[in-house]
Design a protein around this motif. Sequence first.
Motif, PDB file in Angstrom:
ATOM      1  N   GLY A  56      -1.332   1.766  -1.207  1.00  0.00           N
ATOM      2  CA  GLY A  56      -1.651   0.628  -2.061  1.00  0.00           C
ATOM      3  C   GLY A  56      -3.117   0.548  -2.429  1.00  0.00           C
ATOM      4  N   THR A  59      -4.031   2.276  -5.987  1.00  0.00           N
ATOM      5  CA  THR A  59      -3.826   1.458  -7.182  1.00  0.00           C
ATOM      6  C   THR A  59      -4.859   0.336  -7.230  1.00  0.00           C
ATOM      7  N   TYR A  60      -5.108  -0.265  -6.068  1.00  0.00           N
ATOM      8  CA  TYR A  60      -6.111  -1.325  -5.980  1.00  0.00           C
ATOM      9  C   TYR A  60      -7.468  -0.794  -6.424  1.00  0.00           C
ATOM     10  N   HIS A  87       1.876  -5.280  -6.097  1.00  0.00           N
ATOM     11  CA  HIS A  87       2.433  -3.955  -6.359  1.00  0.00           C
ATOM     12  C   HIS A  87       3.900  -4.133  -6.729  1.00  0.00           C
ATOM     13  N   THR A  88       4.313  -3.579  -7.870  1.00  0.00           N
ATOM     14  CA  THR A  88       5.671  -3.811  -8.352  1.00  0.00           C
ATOM     15  C   THR A  88       6.549  -2.566  -8.372  1.00  0.00           C
ATOM     16  N   ALA A 126       1.526  -2.394 -11.104  1.00  0.00           N
ATOM     17  CA  ALA A 126       0.713  -3.352 -10.355  1.00  0.00           C
ATOM     18  C   ALA A 126       0.040  -4.321 -11.317  1.00  0.00           C
TER      19      ALA A 126
END
Length: 144
Positions: A56, A59-60, A87-88, A126
């Motif tokens: 994660g 992406t962050y 987060h999707t 995201a």
Amino acid sequence: MMDGNTLAEKVVSKMFDNDWFSQWLGIERVVVEPGKCVLRMKIRKEMLNGFAIAHGGITYSLADSALAFASNSHGRQSVSVETSISHTVALKEGDEITATAEEQSLTNKIGIYIITVRNNNGATVALFKGVVYRTSKDWFPHEK
């Protein structure tokens, strides 16, 4: 005096040249405009967690870099004071992701940005919100 797009490009280039983490991520700058930034990168094997999906933090980090570049693009040094991410969709090795940072609100001291991260199929993977504090320091004070 520089126009807004020239200033934005100059600021982001200066930031990126000294941003070893963004360089390690393999970030490519796609669009840099005042208040907006689009970045792209590919998920590599060393970015995967124990579930064989992107950590994660990857992406962050992409969204955070887009926030930094978009919020500084006006020529004033800005730093994040609050961020959050949802987060999707999970990401796998080889996925290419694109973060689009868009300014929602800008005052003398505070900027609010929404960053949408999408995969190579256009699906939202995201959603990131960032709030920045705008200092009184200019990136290029002698060029005003």
